[in-house]
Write a protein that holds these residues in place. Structure first.
Motif, PDB file in Angstrom:
ATOM      1  N   SER A  38     -18.920  -8.104  36.422  1.00 41.60           N
ATOM      2  CA  SER A  38     -19.053  -8.120  34.845  1.00 41.60           C
ATOM      3  C   SER A  38     -20.232  -7.772  34.138  1.00 41.60           C
ATOM      4  O   SER A  38     -20.305  -6.898  33.532  1.00 41.60           O
ATOM      5  N   LEU A  72     -20.663  -3.994  34.749  1.00 42.64           N
ATOM      6  CA  LEU A  72     -19.739  -3.265  33.788  1.00 42.64           C
ATOM      7  C   LEU A  72     -20.404  -2.996  32.408  1.00 42.64           C
ATOM      8  O   LEU A  72     -20.324  -2.109  31.840  1.00 42.64           O
ATOM      9  N   ARG A 100     -20.944   0.318  31.381  1.00 37.89           N
ATOM     10  CA  ARG A 100     -19.783   1.006  30.015  1.00 37.89           C
ATOM     11  C   ARG A 100     -19.881   0.279  28.826  1.00 37.89           C
ATOM     12  O   ARG A 100     -19.314   0.848  28.039  1.00 37.89           O
ATOM     13  N   THR A 158     -15.696  -1.819  27.043  1.00 40.68           N
ATOM     14  CA  THR A 158     -14.681  -1.724  28.335  1.00 40.68           C
ATOM     15  C   THR A 158     -13.928  -3.128  28.553  1.00 40.68           C
ATOM     16  O   THR A 158     -12.886  -3.123  28.990  1.00 40.68           O
ATOM     17  N   ASP A 188      -8.867  -0.856  32.244  1.00 42.06           N
ATOM     18  CA  ASP A 188      -9.863  -0.989  33.229  1.00 42.06           C
ATOM     19  C   ASP A 188      -9.716  -1.726  34.449  1.00 42.06           C
ATOM     20  O   ASP A 188      -9.595  -2.859  34.412  1.00 42.06           O
ATOM     21  N   VAL A 246     -11.889  -4.501  34.950  1.00 48.02           N
ATOM     22  CA  VAL A 246     -12.016  -5.626  34.138  1.00 48.02           C
ATOM     23  C   VAL A 246     -11.013  -6.461  34.315  1.00 48.02           C
ATOM     24  O   VAL A 246     -11.237  -7.789  34.358  1.00 48.02           O
TER      25      VAL A 246
END
Length: 229
Positions: free
Chosen positions: A39, A42, A46, A50, A167, A170
């Protein structure tokens, strides 16, 4: 990646539980830490957008995480206290056999060749396993690994459930959070905190644990979820 990395995790789990770390607490913490790493990556790459998802997407990802991680991984860790990692991996190799059976139950009728291969595979697994089974005590942990394989197969067959986050990474984070939390809770209820001796834990267990977090979970499990998507 899935074959090589995820396959190696069965040996990593064996070192972890044999070295002194309780199985459910270790696996739960493993996925919680892996979810934190993923996480964070990410968010940096992103951004927060996201992680936008609807409530049904969140619930579906969490439930599938329980099937795959608690059922498919936590049970294996418990069983590997008594089962060799190679034997556990052999039993897990029967997952495609369960997938075919489950698809047949859902009226996706397999071909005659598939049924023949299924029966041959089941006979082969039985031939390899039976000489090592000395009684119910040996059989119980093997059945636990088989149950793990069945639960993993259920999720694989139902690879397109109600909406998942757009995603797949995710989705992976949510699954890790749900599955990891559930295993920590189950380990706590099972009294595993009383068995935890950080000072007495072998170095091999810590090395294997770090490998499971960074390579087995962040890389191997993420690749599997990405492939399903």
């Amino acid at each position: 990646t899935v074959y090589l990395v995820w396959g190696s995790t069965y040996l990593g789990i064996k070192y972890t539980v044999e070295g002194g770390l309780p199985p459910l607490l270790a696996m739960g913490t493993r996925f919680l830490l892996a979810g934190l790493v993923l996480s964070t990556a990410l968010l940096l790459v992103r951004g927060r957008a996201t992680f936008a998802m609807t409530r049904p997407e969140l619930v579906t990802a969490a439930v599938t995480g329980l099937f795959l991680l608690v059922g498919g991984n936590g049970l294996v860790a418990v069983a590997e206290q008594d089962v060799d990692s190679g034997l556990a991996a052999l039993l897990i190799a029967g997952t495609p056999l369960w997938v075919v059976l489950l698809r047949a139950v859902l009226r996706d009728r397999p071909s005659a060749a598939t049924v023949a291969g299924l029966m041959l595979g089941l006979v082969g697994v039985a031939v390899l396993l039976l000489p090592g089974v000395q009684g119910a005590r040996d059989l119980e942990p093997m059945l636990l690994v088989c149950l793990s394989s069945v639960l993993w197969s259920c999720r694989t067959v139902l690879a397109t459930p109600p909406p998942l986050p757009a995603d797949p990474f995710v989705t992976t984070v949510v699954q890790m959070a749900a599955g990891g939390t559930a295993m920590v809770v189950l380990g706590s209820l099972g009294g595993e905190w009383g068995r935890l001796d950080l000072g007495g834990t072998e170095a091999s267990a810590w090395i294997a644990f770090v490998y499971l977090v960074l390579v087995g979970s962040v890389v191997g499990y993420s690749a599997y979820v990405w492939l399903l998507a």
